[in-house]
Design an enzyme around this catalytic site. Structure first.
Site, PDB file in Angstrom:
ATOM      1  CB  CYS A 130     -12.442   9.570  55.606  1.00 35.46           C
ATOM      2  SG  CYS A 130     -12.076   8.763  54.055  1.00 35.46           S
ATOM      3  CB  CYS A 133     -10.133  11.145  53.034  1.00 33.06           C
ATOM      4  SG  CYS A 133     -11.962  10.277  52.835  1.00 33.06           S
ATOM      5  CG  ASP A 134      -8.668  13.128  56.459  1.00 30.37           C
ATOM      6  OD1 ASP A 134      -8.713  13.744  55.246  1.00 30.37           O
ATOM      7  OD2 ASP A 134     -10.007  13.249  57.014  1.00 30.37           O
TER       8      ASP A 134
END
Ligand code: NAP
Length: 295
Positions: A130, A133-134
């Site tokens: 992701c 997200c990261d």
């Protein structure tokens, strides 16, 4: 005993819950992780009617607000098995057991893994599924994205805005994703395309530091974002499925078992999009309501 239990609160399950509440039915919405599903971790959504562009997290926050307005609070539980035969459906979670007259499966899909050496070992230490997200952890670093579909193209574009350089590694010459998206990717100076190439190994000490790419050798990267498609979250459902594991439904979202409906990316949909998942959810709600009325 509820009228309908909905498993999953992505766009499909959440909209289904909203429709069922508007029909006045007694429902339970069960969610393993967070409202919004894959949409919640999408950087920008620009193909949902009524929103010229919206951030995935904001979109999901709006879904939560809409659920709250309809007095629907998703229950947090991880459903591990189901008994779908007959008039009473039993849904078994890690925390509790639930019973209903009808069930809507909206469990979505999860990211497919590359299956190469180092992928498991470095998960969370440079291997991610992701980018939204990261990605921020790798600001100004060199990263790689694996895949050639819309997700890989979107993630490469998102990362190109925050990382020093992005290698987009795809196993064929042509992308599977939209042409306009691949053109946007090709225009970015800090995205290097490695086509007809595959990641064969992910290396590092404590964290990812290198990838091995077929025909190119070792390349220094700080992270690898794997975006090579999805697998439907359908394993626990003993229903008719396609060879890819998608639950087969008719155009009313009815499954092979009476009183069981499926919507969104978990089913054999022709388009895996937020708007089609939401539309599926509305149809599943209507079908579940009619099923209960006819009983
Ligand atoms: P996808 O369209 O299935 O693409 C997966 C990509 O990964 C393909 O390019 C495939 O290569 C490659 N791949 C698969 N297995 C691989 C392996 N073992 N090793 C290396 N490469 C591998 O998946 P997606 O991009 O996640 O998209 C899923 C669905 O969501 C699609 O229907 C997509 O259109 C939709 N989506 C839409 C949007 C949007 O509308 N903005 C955004 C994201 C996703 P091949 O091409 O060679 O098969």
């Amino acid at each position: 005993m509820k009228d309908v239990i909905i498993i999953g609160s992505g766009p499909a399950g959440a909209l289904c819950a909203i429709y069922l509440k508007r029909y006045g039915l007694d429902i339970e919405l069960i969610e393993k992780s967070f409202v919004g599903g894959q949409a919640a971790v999408t950087s920008e959504i620009e193909n949902y009617l009524g929103f010229p562009v919206i951030d995935g997290a904001e979109f999901s926050f709006n879904i939560s607000k809409q659920l709250k307005k309809m007095e629907t609070k998703p229950i947090k539980d991880d459903i591990v098995s189901v008994e779908l035969l007959g008039d009473v459906k039993k849904i078994i979670g890690k925390k509790n057991e639930y019973f209903s007259k009808a069930v809507v499966i909206a469990t979505g899909a999860r990211r497919r893994k590359l299956g190469v050496k180092g992928e498991e070992e470095f998960f969370g230490r440079g291997v991610s599924y992701c980018a939204t997200c990261d990605g921020n952890f790798y600001r100004n670093k060199v990263v790689a994205v694996a895949g050639g579909g819309n997700t890989a193209l979107e993630e490469a574009l998102f990362l190109s805005g925050i990382c020093q350089k992005v290698y987009l590694i795809h196993r064929r010459e042509d992308f599977r994703g939209y042409l306009w998206l691949s053109e946007k990717v090709r225009e970015k100076e800090n995205i290097e395309l490695l086509l007809s190439s595959e990641i064969t190994e992910i290396k590092g000490d404590d964290r990812v530091s290198k990838i091995v790419v077929s025909g190119k050798g070792e390349i220094d990267v700080s992270a690898v974002f794997v975006a090579i498609g999805t697998i439907p979250n359908s394993e626990i459902f003993d229903l008719e499925k396609t060879s890819n594991g998608e639950i087969i439904t008719d155009n009313k979202m009815s499954c092979s078992e009476k009183g069981v409906f499926a919507c969104g990316d978990v089913r054999n949909t022709v388009m895996k999009q937020i708007i089609t998942a939401a539309a599926d959810g509305a149809i599943a709600a209507e079908s579940a309501m009619k099923y209960l009325m006819e009983k």
